[in-house]
Write a protein that holds these residues in place. Structure first.
Motif, PDB file in Angstrom:
ATOM      1  N   ASP A 143       5.100  -6.346  -4.872  1.00  0.00           N
ATOM      2  CA  ASP A 143       4.627  -5.025  -5.548  1.00  0.00           C
ATOM      3  C   ASP A 143       3.805  -4.200  -4.609  1.00  0.00           C
ATOM      4  O   ASP A 143       2.575  -4.713  -4.392  1.00  0.00           O
ATOM      5  N   LEU A 144       4.146  -3.153  -4.300  1.00  0.00           N
ATOM      6  CA  LEU A 144       3.336  -2.034  -3.534  1.00  0.00           C
ATOM      7  C   LEU A 144       2.282  -1.359  -4.206  1.00  0.00           C
ATOM      8  O   LEU A 144       1.537  -0.791  -3.550  1.00  0.00           O
ATOM      9  N   MET A 149      -0.611   8.080  -7.464  1.00  0.00           N
ATOM     10  CA  MET A 149      -1.810   9.045  -7.930  1.00  0.00           C
ATOM     11  C   MET A 149      -2.486   9.276  -6.680  1.00  0.00           C
ATOM     12  O   MET A 149      -3.263  10.300  -6.652  1.00  0.00           O
ATOM     13  N   ASN A 150      -2.532   8.566  -5.593  1.00  0.00           N
ATOM     14  CA  ASN A 150      -3.266   8.979  -4.376  1.00  0.00           C
ATOM     15  C   ASN A 150      -2.507  10.083  -3.542  1.00  0.00           C
ATOM     16  O   ASN A 150      -3.110  10.774  -2.979  1.00  0.00           O
ATOM     17  N   ALA A 151      -0.981  10.070  -3.867  1.00  0.00           N
ATOM     18  CA  ALA A 151      -0.413  11.079  -3.128  1.00  0.00           C
ATOM     19  C   ALA A 151      -0.584  12.423  -3.888  1.00  0.00           C
ATOM     20  O   ALA A 151      -0.627  13.381  -3.092  1.00  0.00           O
ATOM     21  N   ILE A 152      -0.638  12.234  -5.005  1.00  0.00           N
ATOM     22  CA  ILE A 152      -1.055  13.690  -5.947  1.00  0.00           C
ATOM     23  C   ILE A 152      -2.419  14.168  -5.538  1.00  0.00           C
ATOM     24  O   ILE A 152      -2.384  15.173  -5.242  1.00  0.00           O
ATOM     25  N   LYS A 153      -3.378  13.319  -5.564  1.00  0.00           N
ATOM     26  CA  LYS A 153      -4.731  13.765  -5.350  1.00  0.00           C
ATOM     27  C   LYS A 153      -4.764  14.389  -3.997  1.00  0.00           C
ATOM     28  O   LYS A 153      -5.447  15.336  -3.512  1.00  0.00           O
ATOM     29  N   ARG A 154      -4.089  13.757  -2.803  1.00  0.00           N
ATOM     30  CA  ARG A 154      -4.233  14.211  -1.497  1.00  0.00           C
ATOM     31  C   ARG A 154      -3.331  15.716  -1.601  1.00  0.00           C
ATOM     32  O   ARG A 154      -3.525  16.522  -0.856  1.00  0.00           O
ATOM     33  N   GLY A 228      -5.349   1.950  -3.469  1.00  0.00           N
ATOM     34  CA  GLY A 228      -6.270   1.051  -4.267  1.00  0.00           C
ATOM     35  C   GLY A 228      -6.229  -0.184  -3.883  1.00  0.00           C
ATOM     36  O   GLY A 228      -7.347  -0.734  -3.796  1.00  0.00           O
ATOM     37  N   ASN A 229      -5.173  -0.899  -3.501  1.00  0.00           N
ATOM     38  CA  ASN A 229      -5.000  -2.199  -3.342  1.00  0.00           C
ATOM     39  C   ASN A 229      -5.154  -2.283  -1.910  1.00  0.00           C
ATOM     40  O   ASN A 229      -5.147  -3.575  -1.378  1.00  0.00           O
ATOM     41  N   GLY A 230      -5.476  -1.601  -1.268  1.00  0.00           N
ATOM     42  CA  GLY A 230      -5.901  -1.488   0.329  1.00  0.00           C
ATOM     43  C   GLY A 230      -4.560  -1.841   1.071  1.00  0.00           C
ATOM     44  O   GLY A 230      -4.636  -2.063   2.368  1.00  0.00           O
TER      45      GLY A 230
END
Length: 544
Positions: A143-144, A149-154, A228-230
């Motif tokens: 699972d990736l 959410m990171n893409a939306i924030k950026r 978030g999971n690095g």
């Protein structure tokens, strides 16, 4: 993990200590630290898996530099103790290191071969003849995670910048509009956007403004962005080996023929499609107007910035050439890292080395003699613009083509230069400088014969690189050195020589025919100017 970042430097030993015993103790402490790091490297190779090999490949040069520090420290210990047992100790450890280093390189070659076979096997063609490739996902990737959410924030950060710059916003929107129009990205249906995790990854993106006649702004998709999971998308993909030729080989061929052609492939990476089942790994968020809903798109082609992009695109070019080799048997490729002004570069390198010797930091004023030397060199640099070098290095319809490579060394540097001698049926002869290579002599005391041996090895490697680059048949190869000691070493079994000499002699013997090595008088050695360095004013007067 591999060896640590903190390298040991023998020059940092406190030379002011009057007691030789204190100096020896400090040197041996440094040696112990280096040996511990190198032993970690040797043990690391024995248990290296796929992911470790990627780290190993990126760190091989670093590990070699650590080993060079071991040699420096050990040489200093030997000179202080004047004891042969220490020399035997060094040779034993050298053999262990070189054996481990060779093993590491073999593992990397095997690893790259496996990647290449895996990616190549997945290539196929679309109905229109366009290549379609599979992204080489690492084994065991699960699972990736939630990258959306990171893409939306950026994207929101990007959008706020675009709102304040109408010119860039217009160019950005036009870039994305063209991307979609060409079919290089496709809108994802609303019902499919809820899927996340395994097999889905959202890439942030941003614009890079480039002062170019063809493209002012290019959108870059960030496949190295960690969530978030690095984990980033690139962490899950294999890179593939470097299969494109370097500029050295390309420019050598550029100088080989009567006529040279230059071409550019428009949107090269985007000419290769990604298989449909993997396109969700390249999702992005986009809208051209803040008043519109935020949409999800997939990138349908090889994306610049993903780890295997370069390999996949170049591999498709190779495949295309292979498939059309009978129809188009000759294809031209194309630029100067040829070292044609290498003697001037040596002068600059020596200045840098002097700064290091004097421990001059970047914000400190250098000693007056170094400043004067630098200013003198700087003032002469414009002279280089007056040097004219013929592009073509062959006579038309040559039936004799020979490579002549010279090597030489001094206490400050060593180097090699190669010439091409061509003769046609009428006897017309041409001798042209092909390229040159130089190295600054190490700060530790190394005997001149050993530096000459380093120069001979450099000459051998330079010639081997030329042989890989040339497409014409080479009639013969000749090597020249003014060192009779080097010639004696080259005609000796490596097993009878000390490790430093033996390793280099074995390398030279494996890459060249020893009967092709000849002695040249120092005044006739074309590599002399490289080994000593020269200002531009002297180089322009050189008839070599």
């Amino acid at each position: 993990m591999l060896a640590g970042e903190n390298e040991v430097n023998v020059s940092k030993v406190d030379q002011s200590k009057s007691d030789k015993t204190d100096i020896l103790l400090e040197l041996k402490e440094q040696r112990d630290v280096v040996i511990e790091k190198l032993n970690r490297f040797i043990n690391f190779i024995k248990r290296a898996n796929e992911s470790d090999l990627l780290e190993l490949e990126s760190r091989l040069d670093h590990v070699s530099s650590i080993f060079n520090h071991f040699e420096q420290v050990q040489s200093r210990i030997e000179s202080l103790e004047k004891c042969t047992t220490n020399s035997e100790y060094r040779e034993t450890f050298e053999n262990s290191f070189f054996k481990a280093q060779a093993g590491a390189k073999n593992k990397i070659v095997e690893f790259h071969s496996n990647i290449q076979a895996r990616i190549t096997a997945s290539h196929n063609r679309t109905e229109t003849g366009r290549f379609r490739a599979t992204l080489p996902v690492r084994e065991g990737v699960g699972d990736l995670g939630n990258s959306k959410m990171n893409a939306i924030k950026r994207f929101h950060k990007l959008e706020s910048k675009l709102i304040n710059d109408t010119v860039i916003r217009q160019q950005y929107s036009e870039f994305m509009r063209e991307y979609e129009k060409l079919g290089h990205m496709t809108k994802v249906p609303t019902w499919a956007t809820e899927v996340d995790g395994k097999g889905v990854f959202y890439l942030p993106h941003h614009g890079v403004v480039k002062d170019s006649a063809t493209t002012k702004l290019r959108v870059v998709f960030d496949a190295s962005a960690k969530i978030g999971n690095g984990i980033s998308l690139n962490d899950t993909l294999m890179v593939g080996p470097t299969i494109q030729e370097d500029l050295f080989a390309i420019i050598i061929r550029f100088r080989q023929h009567n006529v040279a052609m230059v071409a550019d492939i428009e949107k090269m990476y985007r000419q290769v499609e990604i298989v449909e089942e993997q396109r969700d790994l390249q999702r992005i968020m986009w809208r051209s107007d803040p008043n519109l809903p935020l949409e999800v798109y997939t990138l349908n082609t090889v994306t610049y910035g993903t780890a295997p992009a370069s390999f996949i695109a170049i591999r498709c070019l190779h495949q295309l050439a292979l498939e059309n080799s009978k129809k188009y048997p000759v294809a031209s490729q194309l630029f100067d890292p040829l070292g044609l002004v290498g003697s001037v570069i040596v002068k600059a390198k020596v200045i840098m080395e002097k700064l290091w010797q004097h421990k001059v930091d970047w914000d400190q004023i250098a000693p007056s003699p170094i400043i004067s030397e630098f200013i003198h060199l700087q003032r002469e640099l414009p002279i280089l613009a007056t040097i004219k070098i013929p592009r073509q290095i062959t006579v038309p319809k040559a039936n004799v083509i020979e490579i002549h490579t010279f090597s030489d060394a001094s206490t400050i540097a060593y180097g090699a230069c190669s010439y091409l001698r061509t003769v046609d049926n009428s006897g017309q002869c041409s001798v042209r400088l092909i390229c040159a290579k130089s190295r600054v002599a190490p700060l530790k005391v190394v005997t001149l014969p050993r530096l000459e041996l380093n120069a001979a090895l450099l000459a051998t490697n330079l010639t081997a690189k030329l042989m890989e680059a040339f497409t014409c048949r080479i009639s013969n190869i000749f090597y020249y050195t003014d060192s009779t000691i080097v010639l004696w070493w080259l005609n000796t079994e490596p097993a009878l020589l000390k490790t430093f000499v033996a390793n280099r002699v074995a390398d030279i013997q494996g890459k060249s025919k020893i009967e092709n090595w000849q002695h040249v008088k120092s005044e006739h050695n074309a590599a002399d100017i490289i080994s000593r360095g020269s200002p531009p004013s002297q180089l322009v007067e050189c008839d070599m």
